[in-house]
Design an enzyme around this catalytic site. Structure first.
Site, mmCIF file in Angstrom:
data_model
loop_
_atom_site.group_PDB
_atom_site.id
_atom_site.type_symbol
_atom_site.label_atom_id
_atom_site.label_comp_id
_atom_site.label_asym_id
_atom_site.label_seq_id
_atom_site.Cartn_x
_atom_site.Cartn_y
_atom_site.Cartn_z
ATOM 1 N N GLY A 22 0.809 -1.213 0.000
ATOM 2 C CA GLY A 22 0.000 0.000 0.000
ATOM 3 C C GLY A 22 0.841 1.262 0.000
ATOM 4 C CB VAL A 24 1.090 3.630 4.841
ATOM 5 C CG1 VAL A 24 1.881 3.617 6.140
ATOM 6 C CG2 VAL A 24 0.193 4.869 4.781
ATOM 7 C CB SER A 116 -6.862 7.075 9.681
ATOM 8 O OG SER A 116 -7.710 8.069 9.161
ATOM 9 C CB SER A 117 -6.558 12.460 10.763
ATOM 10 O OG SER A 117 -6.972 12.424 9.412
ATOM 11 C CB CYS A 118 -11.138 9.248 9.779
ATOM 12 S SG CYS A 118 -10.888 7.488 10.024
ATOM 13 C CE1 TYR A 145 -9.436 2.247 7.745
ATOM 14 C CE2 TYR A 145 -9.534 4.565 8.361
ATOM 15 C CZ TYR A 145 -8.807 3.454 7.969
ATOM 16 O OH TYR A 145 -7.444 3.561 7.809
ATOM 17 C CE LYS A 149 -6.799 1.653 10.445
ATOM 18 N NZ LYS A 149 -5.561 0.853 10.456
ATOM 19 N N PRO A 172 -1.559 9.283 11.383
ATOM 20 C CG PRO A 172 -1.085 8.013 9.476
ATOM 21 C CD PRO A 172 -1.621 7.920 10.875
ATOM 22 C CB THR A 173 -2.232 14.625 8.725
ATOM 23 O OG1 THR A 173 -3.214 15.526 8.206
ATOM 24 C CG2 THR A 173 -0.967 14.755 7.895
ATOM 25 C CG ASN A 174 -5.829 14.706 4.771
ATOM 26 O OD1 ASN A 174 -6.643 13.834 5.010
ATOM 27 N ND2 ASN A 174 -6.072 15.990 5.006
ATOM 28 C CG LEU A 175 -0.601 9.719 5.046
ATOM 29 C CD1 LEU A 175 -0.594 8.231 5.376
ATOM 30 C CD2 LEU A 175 0.663 10.398 5.561
ATOM 31 C CG HIS A 188 -8.155 10.425 -0.260
ATOM 32 N ND1 HIS A 188 -7.359 9.351 0.069
ATOM 33 C CD2 HIS A 188 -9.329 10.240 0.417
ATOM 34 C CE1 HIS A 188 -8.006 8.558 0.909
ATOM 35 N NE2 HIS A 188 -9.195 9.070 1.137
ATOM 36 N NE ARG A 218 -10.114 19.109 4.047
ATOM 37 C CZ ARG A 218 -11.044 19.930 4.492
ATOM 38 N NH1 ARG A 218 -10.709 20.994 5.209
ATOM 39 N NH2 ARG A 218 -12.328 19.714 4.237
ATOM 40 C CG ASP A 278 -16.060 25.369 0.143
ATOM 41 O OD1 ASP A 278 -15.490 24.987 -0.887
ATOM 42 O OD2 ASP A 278 -16.228 26.565 0.434
#
Length: 318
Positions: A22, A24, A116-118, A145, A149, A172-175, A188, A218, A278
């Site tokens: 993947g 990551v 994940s940041s979610c 998800y 996590k 992690p944040t958005n990668l 994404h 972001r 937005d």
């Protein structure tokens, strides 16, 4: 720091990177190889199905890795989460439970679990600190998800409390970066913009239309920076609390789109369709805990985009 010395000095230590194909996992493998580690253990899904408890236990009994990085997960966008909620909660819970438990039972020295940041509440304070976890309701679109996590973080904590097992978690944040998903329907924002600007350039289009006003803020982290942080944390951190991993740099969607446009070399116009929504106005991780440990991101957004576009041209475009 004795622990740092022992991790970074024993380059023949066996390290299992779960999810090595993947975005990551592949970056973590590249990083560990560049640091000189010679005994990385990887398995494809066909070779080892991490949802099968017996198979995972047998693998650990045979291979006996010293360190484990758990980057394997069932991931997807909003549409996938809405369509396959059972998959997102069950598969992730199975993978985590099997790998964390087998790691403990077969004498792994340390495991790092990637989230994940979610995991954070929909209306978490900005920037989001680690202690915002479980302080409010989740974003409903990906709660299946996120719940899995969160359970992974809590499992690492529980095994540390009950067994003294050195299990840590990083969020992690958005990668973005090499091996990202550039699929037209479910990628994404960053890879989606890159693909659209490239298509427009190739087809000689006059303009690219992007949803919204471009005002939301972001945060993006190049996956090679995350891999560097993972190696740093395995060497330097043993704590109960999870650790946020972000760049600490905010960019508006408008700035991002203009930067991607420049890197791709699209000469046409960028048009904003302000009748479209937005999304969340701001999403930023508070990575001050990681900074206080002595780590910070090194790859600028522009350099990271150049690197990612190069990979895209070599691996994705026909």
């Amino acid at each position: 720091m004795g622990e740092t010395d022992s991790f970074f000095s024993n380059k023949s230590a066996k390290i299992f990177v779960a999810g090595h194909r993947g975005l990551v996992g592949s970056a973590i493998v590249r990083k560990l190889q560049s640091l000189g580690f010679t005994s990385l253990v990887v398995r494809t899904h066909a070779e080892l199905d991490l949802t099968r408890q017996y198979d995972v236990d047998s693998f650990f009994a045979t291979e006996k890795p010293q360190h484990v990085v758990l980057a394997a997960a069932k991931v997807g966008g909003i549409h996938a989460n809405n369509t396959y909620p059972a998959d997102f909660i069950a598969i992730n819970l199975q993978i985590q439970t099997n790998v964390i438990d087998s790691s403990y039972r077969h004498g792994v020295k340390k495991i790092l679990f990637l989230g994940s940041s979610c995991i954070y509440p929909k209306f978490a304070p900005q920037p989001i600190p680690e202690n915002a976890l479980l302080s409010g309701p989740l974003e409903p679109t990906n709660e299946w998800y996120a719940v899995a996590k969160i359970a992974g973080i809590k499992m690492c904590q529980a095994y540390r409390i009950q067994y003294g097992f050195d299990a840590i978690s990083a969020m992690p944040t958005n990668l973005y970066g090499p091996n990202d998903n550039f699929h037209p329907e479910n990628s994404h924002v960053l890879p989606a913009l890159m693909r659209r600007f490239h298509k427009a350039k190739v087809e000689g289009a006059k303009e690219v239309v992007v949803w919204g006003t471009g005002s939301p803020l972001r945060e993006f982290l190049h996956v090679d920076d995350l891999a560097d942080a993972v190696a740093f944390l395995v060497g330097n951190y043993s704590g109960l609390e999870h650790v946020n991993v972000g760049s600490g740099k905010e960019v508006t969607i408008k700035e991002l789109a203009e930067l991607v446009k420049e890197v791709v070399g699209f000469e046409g116009d960028l048009v904003w369709d302000t009748s479209k929504p937005d999304g969340t106005p701001r999403k930023l991780m508070d990575s001050s805990k990681l900074a206080s440990l002595g780590w910070s991101a090194k790859i600028s957004l522009k350099d990271g985009l150049i690197d990612t576009y190069k990979w895209y041209l070599e691996n994705v475009t026909q």
